[in-house]
Design an enzyme around this catalytic site. Structure first.
Site, mmCIF file in Angstrom:
data_model
loop_
_atom_site.group_PDB
_atom_site.id
_atom_site.type_symbol
_atom_site.label_atom_id
_atom_site.label_comp_id
_atom_site.label_asym_id
_atom_site.label_seq_id
_atom_site.Cartn_x
_atom_site.Cartn_y
_atom_site.Cartn_z
ATOM 1 N N THR A 23 38.275 -16.727 5.531
ATOM 2 C CA THR A 23 38.484 -15.844 4.393
ATOM 3 C C THR A 23 39.174 -14.594 4.929
ATOM 4 O OG1 THR A 23 37.533 -14.934 2.369
ATOM 5 C CG2 THR A 23 36.201 -14.707 4.329
ATOM 6 N N CYS A 29 33.105 -6.847 0.319
ATOM 7 C CA CYS A 29 32.568 -8.189 0.125
ATOM 8 C C CYS A 29 31.960 -8.694 1.429
ATOM 9 C CB CYS A 29 33.665 -9.165 -0.294
ATOM 10 S SG CYS A 29 34.379 -8.799 -1.892
ATOM 11 N N HIS A 46 32.340 -16.133 -0.141
ATOM 12 C CA HIS A 46 32.921 -14.786 -0.114
ATOM 13 C C HIS A 46 32.372 -14.054 -1.334
ATOM 14 C CE1 HIS A 46 36.907 -12.278 0.166
ATOM 15 N NE2 HIS A 46 35.934 -11.557 -0.326
#
Lengths: 161, 213
Positions: A23, A29, A46
């Site tokens: 990711t 996040c 995520h």
């Protein structure tokens, strides 16, 4: 050579060796990597927010720490993983803005981190390592073959946990 | 680049005609911002025709140059009747060039990191651009917009957008992004301005403009 599966914001994906999960650009996040050491089935989520709203209308479970972990467990189980002995590594939860006053959106990283750890514990998943907080954006790659999580940043270079 | 984010479940009910209205609003805002940029840089600034695209959150970083692109972002929260976020995003080397044009030299071009003074110059630039942008919107919609003081981040585009988009995560999964490029002598001079209205704001804007929702 395995493939590299891209996990988008608010999404989660499964992989098995030789494939890997990536990711790119984690800010506030958090990337949650779960692994079943026996079957080597892994899942990367995520997540964007600590907990899902009561109103389930905005449904993608991958967005929230609580629902993302449950969804990941389900998906891993369906793929044949032993979800009673999972291990986890997490990264992200940074505070990206400086000079930021006290707007609550700038503290979301911290709240995400707390929620992720709470929910891992609640689901009896052992947290092996973490790289949380600070003010750096992170790109993370998880390799189910050896359980290594590589973390790439612009400001602080690269490391593996 | 000007962006408008539709944050409600019904983002897909936005019609082509409404998209055109938003494009026009963005165009007026960008035109005004370009004017103030031209004054600051003492040169002509051209803007491109705004583009509009509806996309999932996950695709926004790619639209802005890639999740891992190294960028400077200046963020404002907009209060008042309309709640929104404004985000200026520019590649680090463009930001360094801008600082050089404004101050005559730039630490970041030499050492890779901006001095505190250069940070304030960038934030002030952001302040002026977002205020002129909002001014145009305000004149056009007859609504008032009150921007917060600026906040600044320098890092991967994806990680910065993360922080902004996550506050909308509970109410949407898609964004409508509209872009306008700023050019000086046919070369990109600055990055992007994003306007991200919060839920209900789109309806307010449409109502105020007399466009039926």
């Amino acid at each position: 050579m395995g493939e590299l599966f891209q996990v988008g914001m608010g999404d989660y994906k499964l992989a098995k060796p030789p494939d890997k999960l990536i990711t790119a650009g984690l800010g506030s996040c958090i990337g949650i990597c779960l692994l079943d050491p026996k079957s080597r089935i892994a899942c990367m989520s995520h997540i964007m927010l600590p907990c899902s709203p009561n109103d389930k209308k905005y449904g993608n479970p991958g967005k929230y720490a609580d629902t993302a972990i449950i969804a990941a467990l389900d998906a891993m189980k369906r793929m044949g993983a032993d979800t009673d002995h999972l291990v986890a590594k997490i990264a992200g939860g940074a505070q990206m803005f400086r000079f930021s006053g006290n707007s609550s959106i700038f503290k979301i990283g911290e709240r995400n981190a707390i929620a992720v750890e709470e929910n891992l514990e609640k689901n009896k998943i052992r947290l092996l390592n973490k790289d949380i907080g600070g003010n750096v954006g992170r790109t993370i790659i998880f390799d189910p073959a050896n359980g290594e999580l590589s973390i790439r940043t612009i400001k602080e270079g690269e490391k593996v946990i | 680049m000007i962006g408008v984010n539709i944050l409600k479940e019904g983002w897909d009910r936005i019609s082509q005609a409404q998209l055109d209205v938003l494009r026009e609003v963005a165009n007026i805002g960008a035109g005004n911002a370009a004017n103030s940029l031209a004054t600051m840089l003492k040169s002509k600034i051209q803007i491109s025709v705004p583009r509009a695209k509806i996309m999932p959150f996950a695709d926004v970083p790619d639209f802005m140059g890639g999740a891992e692109a190294h960028a400077v972002a200046i963020y404002f929260h907009v209060g008042g009747l309309v709640q929104a976020s404004i985000l200026l995003v520019m590649p680090v080397e463009k930001a360094a060039q801008l600082v050089e044009m404004l101050l005559g030299s730039c630490n970041a071009s030499l050492t890779g990191s901006f001095s505190d003074f250069e940070y304030s110059a960038l934030m002030e630039l952001g302040n002026i651009l977002s205020s002129t942008y909002l001014n145009a919107l305000s004149t056009f919609t007859k609504m008032s917009f009150k921007p917060s003081p600026p906040a600044l981040a320098i890092d991967m585009v994806g990680s910065i957008l993360n922080t902004i988009l996550c506050q909308y995560g509970e109410v949407s999964e898609m964004a409508l992004v509209m872009e306008t490029g700023f050019k000086k002598d046919k070369v990109d001079v600055m990055g992007n301005i994003f306007l991200l209205p919060e839920p209900d704001t789109m309806d307010n804007i449409f109502t105020s403009l007399g466009v039926i929702v």
